[in-house]
Scaffold this motif. Sequence first.
Motif, short mmCIF file in Angstrom:
data_model
loop_
_atom_site.label_atom_id
_atom_site.label_comp_id
_atom_site.label_asym_id
_atom_site.label_seq_id
_atom_site.Cartn_x
_atom_site.Cartn_y
_atom_site.Cartn_z
N GLY A 159 -23.78 28.39 -21.91
CA GLY A 159 -24.26 27.57 -23.02
C GLY A 159 -25.38 28.28 -23.77
O GLY A 159 -25.88 29.31 -23.34
N LEU A 161 -28.67 27.57 -27.04
CA LEU A 161 -29.35 26.70 -28.00
C LEU A 161 -30.02 27.61 -29.02
O LEU A 161 -30.83 28.46 -28.67
CB LEU A 161 -30.39 25.84 -27.28
N ASP A 176 -32.45 14.98 -29.26
CA ASP A 176 -31.62 15.70 -30.24
C ASP A 176 -30.47 16.40 -29.55
O ASP A 176 -29.33 16.38 -30.03
CB ASP A 176 -32.48 16.75 -30.97
N ILE A 177 -30.80 17.04 -28.44
CA ILE A 177 -29.75 17.77 -27.71
C ILE A 177 -28.69 16.81 -27.22
O ILE A 177 -27.48 17.04 -27.37
CB ILE A 177 -30.35 18.56 -26.53
N ALA A 180 -26.40 15.89 -29.89
CA ALA A 180 -25.55 16.95 -30.41
C ALA A 180 -24.41 17.34 -29.47
O ALA A 180 -23.36 17.79 -29.92
CB ALA A 180 -26.39 18.18 -30.71
N VAL A 181 -24.60 17.17 -28.18
CA VAL A 181 -23.59 17.68 -27.24
C VAL A 181 -22.54 16.62 -26.95
O VAL A 181 -22.66 15.45 -27.36
CB VAL A 181 -24.24 18.16 -25.93
N ASP A 182 -21.50 17.05 -26.23
CA ASP A 182 -20.39 16.14 -25.93
C ASP A 182 -20.81 15.07 -24.92
O ASP A 182 -21.88 15.16 -24.31
CB ASP A 182 -19.20 16.93 -25.39
N ALA A 184 -19.68 14.20 -21.99
CA ALA A 184 -19.80 14.59 -20.58
C ALA A 184 -21.14 15.27 -20.31
O ALA A 184 -21.78 15.02 -19.29
CB ALA A 184 -18.65 15.53 -20.22
N SER A 185 -21.56 16.10 -21.26
CA SER A 185 -22.84 16.78 -21.07
C SER A 185 -24.00 15.82 -21.29
O SER A 185 -25.02 15.91 -20.61
CB SER A 185 -22.97 17.95 -22.05
N LYS A 188 -25.34 14.00 -18.44
CA LYS A 188 -26.12 14.70 -17.44
C LYS A 188 -27.61 14.51 -17.66
O LYS A 188 -28.41 14.90 -16.82
CB LYS A 188 -25.78 16.20 -17.48
N LEU A 475 -31.67 18.48 -20.00
CA LEU A 475 -30.61 19.39 -20.42
C LEU A 475 -31.25 20.70 -20.88
O LEU A 475 -32.11 20.70 -21.75
CB LEU A 475 -29.80 18.80 -21.56
N PRO A 477 -29.65 24.09 -22.18
CA PRO A 477 -28.45 24.90 -22.45
C PRO A 477 -28.69 26.36 -22.09
O PRO A 477 -29.75 26.91 -22.39
CB PRO A 477 -28.24 24.73 -23.95
#
Lengths: 611, 445
Positions: A159, A161, A176-177, A180-182, A184-185, A188, A475, A477
């Motif tokens: 991954g 960023l 924000d992250i 922005a992410v899917d 499933a992520s 987490k 998270l 990345p």
Amino acid sequence: METVPKPGSRVPPKKDKLQGKKKKPRRYWEEETTPTAAEASPGPPRKRKRNRELRPQKPKNTHSTKKSRISKKPQVPKKPRERRTPGPQRSLSGAQDPFAGPAPVPVEVVQKFCRLDKSKKLPRSETKIRSRLEAAEVQEEEISVKAARSELLLAEEPGFLEGEDGEDTAKICQADIVEAVDIASAAKHFDLNLRQFGPYRLNYSRTGRHLAFGGRRGHVASLDWVTKKLMCEINVMEAVRDIRFLHSEALLAVAQNRWLHIYDNQGIELHCIRRCDRITRLEFLPFHFLLATASETGFLTYLDVSVGKIVAALNARAGRLDVMTQNPYNAVIQLGHSNGTVSLWSPAMKEPLAKILCHRGGVRAVAVDSTGTHMATSGLDHQLKIFDLRGTFQPLSARTLPQGAGHLAFSQRGLLAAGTGDVVNIWAGQGKASPPSLEQPYLTHRLSGHVHGLQFCPFEDVLGVGHSGGITSMLVPGAAEPNFDGLESNPYRSRKQRQEWEVKALLEKVPAELICLDPRALAEVDVISLEQEKKERLERLGYDPDTKPPFQPKPKQKGRSSTASLVKRKRKVMDEEHRDKVRQSLEQQPQKQEKAKPVGARPSALDRFVR
Amino acid sequence: MKVKMLSRNPDSYVRETKLDLQRVPRNYDPTLHPFEVPREYVRALNATKLERVFAKPFLASLDGHRDGVSCLAKHPKSLATVLSGACDGEVRIWNLTKRKCIHMIQAHEGFVRGICTRFCGTSFFTVGDDKTVKQWKMDGPSFGEEEEPLHTILGKTVYTGIDHHWKEAVFATCGQQVDIWDEQRSSPICSMTWGFDSISSVKFNPVETFLLGSCASDRNIVLYDMRQATPLKKVILDMRTNTICWNPMEAFIFTAANEDYNLYTFDMRALDTPVMVHMDHVSAVLDVDYSPTGKDFVSASFDKSIRIFPVDKSRSREVYHTKRMQHVICVKWTSDSKYIMCGSDEMNIRLWKANASEKLGVLTSREKAATDYNQRLKEKFQHHPHIKRISRHRHLPKSIYSQIQEQRVMKEARRRKELNRIKHSKPGSVQRVSEKKKRVVAVVK
């Protein structure tokens, strides 16, 4: 009767001959490039052909194999023509192999897998041994090329960023992250609000699938954090200092106020180890099955969890120990002390392997990256330093933090996280093997309480933070190794696979005595004992069996073997040997003289008093 | 902001149904496999220990002879057939798969001294103490027929050994002289002698088929060329050689089993120094046979044991013994290079595995891969002291063990004496002679 024309025989051979021998049969993917090249210049292909003939079919020595196997530059997919420079080889049917020769492999990737130390020369030895060593080297090189080639099969990409032109990634917040992410992520990222049981320590299992945490006020829980399935939750009614998974998620070691306790995944107490008391920190060495414990009393104790015996109890003689980490590359335990030193320990030695003076004040936290090359330390002097662990133990970079970091952690890809107060800072480097640059943080995050424990989750882009307000899963990345090895630690393994792995791991449990600074030392030649053996043999036999016997001239043809000529030949060889000796001694002499003479200056009368 | 998180699809890592195999993705990155060397070392150690655990070489004992087994012969065409001759003149043909005697002949009066098969496998020859050479059918008589030899040659003296040519209808016997016979004739084509002593064995070279080697009781090994009427050359050793065996892969190499407890591998072209002296037996070596690969050979000794030597090593890699096995008189390595047979004084023929810890039968591919991997590991770490000690350890019967100790002391004393002699004499007047050259008395051409 109609016959279906075969795909290969579409172009009649006669026509081909008329046009000229050099024309290659066309493939669908080279429609534009090849015909123009063939028509425009009929000359070059012939030249190329000659070149091809000159080239040896099979490279003889190692150098040429290296040249042919490894391309100098990383492979660029844009240039299909360049790759075919060795020349397509024509088979009997006239068809050409568009990708003739072995597939090229980029040098950097091969370097990663190379186990040979090219800087070390092969020792002078018998031709037989030497040739065997050379063959082994060639084989080793081939293996690394093969391994590098298999890199292509890796499924996942790491991954990342990136800020858009000039945007500081440190200012990007978790929300924000997550946005922005899917999904499933995003799942987490979570917070566990556990204000009641005080600051938490946490630990991820080696597969990265399970999370265990223990609060200061006795709350211990372990869960499958991906599915959020709770495995057990208990209150041990005693202060919990540290918590750690043993080799698998089924066993959990908890350092409680008085003793060390071991629980299973249902929260049942299996052992209470009274020989380890007042433990402050725990480390588990997975390949040695050793649980290293640092205690308030100043002892570093190694407990073999496979047989339940204490392997070594070392007195660090530095007072209370509460900073400990392991070097995952060589299983050396690193302890931080209040006098600013970090000491390196192995269970085989009563004394530390090395002591590094890192800070002016006490050491607050130590972390070592997964390759074992960099160590990050932070001290009471508010400094954060990165050391090179490969022999020199020199600081590579340092930075003063406003508050000083109380907790440090390295990720699998070399990201460094530091917990300062209620803020977590993360720094990133250029790549996996390079140290993190401390100038600009990669990410920052403010928590609802003071940080008490930090760990990057293996094989997931997640940083677990235990703090006084509970647990936060951040998270990050690009933190984790994207491609795991199914036989080492597989996050998706089934129960059967885990059992099988457990048996295998126990069978190849590395003995505790083998822990040393260089884990590859075992595969090298033991020169010291070899020389000792040689000496003993010389003493026992009374002569050196390896010395060359004196030259004996071989009998030659009739008439040429007269005594005079024999003596002459013998003398020739003797003289040559003598000359070699003189030459060698002459080469050594001038260096001595230069040293002995005083630099410049005319001789003085007072020189006679100089001794 | 550009962001990408590591997000795996579990479906690509977990098997679809329970009938599938588990998916095991691999990544060979060295940082994911820490402690590579120590772990390999532990694996090698385990493999070495398991090798010793599984080292059970003894397979079967073929009993039936009523006197000591004096000679053995392999069938050239069938792996399962073995012939053996005993000291009471009896010859038996055995089936190894059934481990039974399939045929029995009272061939001679007194000892059967030698036995050899014809290259086609249809008949075999025996020589005995009754001064006869007999040729027999391999299949035995048909129903109602009497057991009779195809041919019988009556000689003047006792024959002590026989060997058949590898390609032609010619065989050689030895006794007072080496005789070369045509199968069709009742008198030898030529007789060769060099000295007057009795010759104990004669062997054809399997590669250069015209060459023969013989050894006699006047301590020499004589080489002959069948195309010449005279012997080629001979080498005289310190003590008597009992038998020789040619290397089936290298035409010019042969190994001699000597009375002085050693075996000597010679290069035919340079007989003055043996290529290798193989020491380990503690009594006279009676027989030797090469494996078909030419890399190892097995030797039988009077010390009630058989040993396997690599051709290029001076020490044995394996020793086989049982409580009941007495002086081993003859030994053969089977043509598939997997088994060893030995015939001994107490009337039994024993079958051994050539590779003591090998698993017999068909191996699955995973088993094969595992054994290959373990073999490589053992090779890689073979010089580590702990592994070396385990892989070298062999249990020995007390008699052999104590004799080895005794001989070690004797050897040490001899060496010390030699050193002292060199030390106390005029420099250069006493030369140190290497162990190899010490045993060769002379080479005569």
